[in-house]
Design a protein around this motif. Structure first.
Motif, PDB file in Angstrom:
ATOM      1  N   ARG B 229     -43.117   3.087  33.984  1.00  0.00           N
ATOM      2  CA  ARG B 229     -41.784   3.156  33.854  1.00  0.00           C
ATOM      3  C   ARG B 229     -42.536   2.412  31.726  1.00  0.00           C
ATOM      4  N   LEU B 254     -36.455  11.760  34.693  1.00  0.00           N
ATOM      5  CA  LEU B 254     -37.520  11.410  33.071  1.00  0.00           C
ATOM      6  C   LEU B 254     -37.131  11.469  32.123  1.00  0.00           C
ATOM      7  N   THR B 257     -34.619   8.842  30.428  1.00  0.00           N
ATOM      8  CA  THR B 257     -34.959   7.578  30.364  1.00  0.00           C
ATOM      9  C   THR B 257     -36.112   7.517  29.611  1.00  0.00           C
ATOM     10  N   ILE B 258     -37.109   7.782  29.889  1.00  0.00           N
ATOM     11  CA  ILE B 258     -38.805   7.972  29.422  1.00  0.00           C
ATOM     12  C   ILE B 258     -39.158   9.322  28.310  1.00  0.00           C
TER      13      ILE B 258
END
Lengths: 298, 404
Positions: B229, B254, B257-258
């Motif tokens: 994370r 991903l 989110t990232i």
């Protein structure tokens, strides 16, 4: 490593292992049962991927492309067997390597003429273009799970074919003693032609299925060829069960080799170790069982 | 710059010998010199393989630049000799030797692949042939391997990494980053640049993930990123590998989110193959889409008219190579053997480029603005300038012994 991460990595290894099995199952058949070293196996994988790309381009539908590409590869394999491969059965290993290596060069050139040298992408078919949420940051693509399902299906049907059917029995007999099978009145020539076609089709099918997740590019077959031979050697010549177990083992070793953090005196040993781990595994298994996990003792 | 005086090229000595002989009446060299033979330029670029489109873009850019100079450099006609380097380091030495020894070119333009460029530099450092590198960002070329006769018009791999590092640190809310790259020269240099820029601004690299070049089995490492994370991911991949990485990153969930960032190569030239999976990815490079200056607009229009193609950063580097060579040849009065004037003019040159004005550094690498770009549709749209007038990695500048 957290438990959730560990489980996801386990899933990754199984998924990668099953894909490896799909790619190398054809090689196991041809190499293990017919005794032909087909180094052009990777080229059929590439050919499958390019066929999937170009047919999807022309018809706009991935499934239709698959439906057309499979018979094309079967025909190609039968022709090749009749043209060149059948002269190899009685020849030395060196001839087999030389001839199939020549096939690699031919296929690369044909690919370049027909489809060019660019990187191509195949979209994931709409029905499978989704992800399953695993944690708050991670999801798992449905298409990858579908590939795993297909690989299991192939494994099961190959096991059924070879162990449970009459054809399978003659294939196994032919791999042990070709002359004896022939003198019992079985058409070994036709048998081998079918096995070769099956092997090639499996490789091409793997390329088609893998195209949406791996992208399509020149030389992609040679990348997978080496690891396919490792699978066959670890699993043991001609053993489909061995190939399956070897694929899963390699999936595990490769995945965890990549992510485990080994540090000695401030120096990261990985990923140098990760790129070697698969070959270390092969060396260790060959020391212990030179004939491979499920190979016949010579 | 002092080394030129003791680094006298063999050509010059041969000419001196020829002149002496002609005085003695053995041969008559004077008319040959007076005729001003064509300036021979050897283009050693990839015309087949994965990098073929890049080689074509560089050649097109160079030809456009040459055309704008009236087809002449320092008053001399130009003859172009082409060699396909196939991006194959194994054939590089043979190819460059053919240009330098057999074709006896005055200038070498090349190449894209860093491994091939490294082999070329080894030969041109010996022969003293002027070499202009229009792409390969291989760091040592402007570091320990720098040479008076070797110039780069593109970038160093470190530069674009550093620019992104500075940009991420400036945002404040990005504190931790995971890096993922192929472990080979370009990947390592880009990641080092990012790390230098990001940690200097107070950021922290929490995971460094590597893959052997050119493998593309990313799944296990993506799981690691998801588990670690970080606030963002910095990735270095190019070509087919980049296309697959962008798709895998997206499918692993991903991208939302990232945030994913990287050097421009991560998204250049492959956006159509990613079918939307790269939308919103931010990259840094010395060029991008939508630089709205009269200079760039004029260049893009001329390029599109001449070649029926849209130019990219590779074409710009080819174009700037022609501008740089024109400046040098003008200062040398068209005589390639007046090395002192030639190199002095090229070294201090300010290039009025479509990417914006840039200056050649003492180590022969561009000091240039780096742009922050964002993927919108099939474009790498320029958002802002990440770092203005960025020079190369200080360790490489220090390692270049030229003129010290």
């Amino acid at each position: 490593m957290e438990l959730a991460t560990f489980l996801i990595q386990l899933l990754n290894s199984v998924q990668y292992g099953l894909l490896l099995f799909l790619i190398s199952s054809g090689l196991t058949l041809v190499f293990g049962i017919m005794g032909i070293i087909n180094v052009a196996h990777g080229s059929f994988y590439m050919l499958g991927a390019y066929l999937a790309w170009s047919l999807t381009q022309s018809f706009g539908n991935f499934w239709l492309a698959l439906l057309l590409a499979v018979p094309i590869t079967v025909l190609l394999a039968l022709t090749l067997e009749w043209l060149v491969i059948r002269y190899l059965y009685t020849r030395d290993l060196l001839y087999q390597v030389l001839l199939t290596y020549g096939l690699i060069l031919m296929f690369e050139e044909i690919r370049s003429i027909l489809w060019g040298d660019d990187v191509r992408g195949v979209s994931i078919p709409a029905a499978l273009d989704a992800s399953i949420r695993l944690t708050d940051t991670l999801s798992y693509p449905v298409y990858r799970l579908a590939i795993s399902g297909l690989c299991l299906l192939v494994a099961a049907s190959m096991y059924g074919l070879i162990q449970k059917t009459r054809i399978g029995m003659t294939i196994r007999a032919g791999s042990v003693n070709r002359e004896m099978v022939q003198s019992l009145g079985i058409d070994v020539t036709m048998l081998y032609r079918l096995v070769f076609a099956l092997g090639v089709t499996l490789a091409a099918l793997a390329g088609m299925i893998a195209a949406p997740v791996s992208s399509v590019f020149p030389g992609m077959g040679n990348q997978v060829l080496i690891v396919c031979f490792v699978v066959v050697v670890i699993g043991g010549m001609g053993s489909v069960k061995g190939a399956l177990i070897a694929s899963l083992l390699i999936g595990l070793v490769d995945t965890f080799g990549k992510v485990l953090h080994v540090e000695v005196a401030g120096v990261h040993l990985l990923p140098e170790l990760a790129s070697m781990s698969v070959y270390l595994l092969m060396a260790a298994i060959l020391l212990w069982r030179p004939e491979g996990l499920f190979g016949k003792r010579g | 710059m002092s080394p030129i005086t003791h680094d006298r090229p063999p050509v010059r000595r041969a000419l001196a010998a020829a002149a002496a002989l002609s005085l003695l009446g053995f041969i008559n060299a004077a008319p040959v010199l007076a005729q001003q033979p064509k300036l021979k330029i050897g283009m050693m670029l990839p015309y087949t393989g994965t990098f073929a489109p890049l080689g074509v873009a560089i050649e097109n850019g160079f030809r456009l630049g040459l055309q704008e100079q009236g087809g002449k450099l320092g008053g001399r006609e130009v003859e172009i000799v082409k060699v396909d380097d196939e991006s194959d380091p194994a054939k590089a030495t043979e190819n460059i030797n053919r240009l330098v020894s057999r074709d006896k070119v005055d200038v070498v333009l090349g190449t894209v692949h860093s491994g091939v460029a490294a082999a070329m530099v080894r030969v041109t450092r010996e022969s003293g042939t002027l070499q202009i590198i229009p792409n390969a960002g291989f760091a040592p070329v402007a570091g320990p391997l720098c040479s008076p006769n070797i110039f780069r018009t593109s970038f160093s791999n470190w530069q674009s990494g550093y620019a992104m590092g500075v940009e991420m640190a400036r945002r404040g809310k990005v504190k931790s980053v995971a890096t993922i790259a192929w472990r080979y020269a370009a990947g390592e240099e880009a990641v080092k640049g990012f790390k230098d820029g990001f940690t200097r601004g107070g950021g922290q690299i929490t995971r460094e993930l590597w893959l052997p070049f050119p493998t593309v089995e990313f799944q296990a490492l993506l799981t690691e990123i998801g588990a670690a994370r970080p606030d963002a991911t910095y990735a270095f991949f190019a070509g087919a590998g980049a296309a697959k990485f962008l798709k895998d990153y997206d499918q692993a969930g991903l991208r939302r989110t990232i945030p994913l960032v990287g050097p421009g190569f991560l998204t250049d030239g492959i956006l159509e193959a990613t079918s939307g999976a790269a939308e919103g990815v931010e990259t840094t490079l010395h060029y991008g889409d939508g630089i709205d200056t009269p200079r760039n607009n004029a260049f893009r229009l001329a390029y599109a008219k001449t070649f029926k193609l849209q130019p990219d950063g590779y074409a710009v580097a080819g174009y700037d190579s022609a501008s740089l060579l024109a400046i040098g040849m003008k200062a040398a009065g068209g005589d390639i053997n007046r090395r002192k004037e030639l190199y002095a003019a090229m070294e201090g040159a300010t290039i009025d480029s479509p990417r914006g004005q840039w200056k050649m550094s003492p180590a022969h690498n561009p000091i240039q603005d780096h742009y922050l770009r964002k993927v919108i549709g099939n474009e790498n749209r320029v958002v802002s300038v990440a770092v203005k007038a960025l020079d190369d990695d200080p360790t490489m500048i220090a390692a270049c012994r030229m003129g010290k």
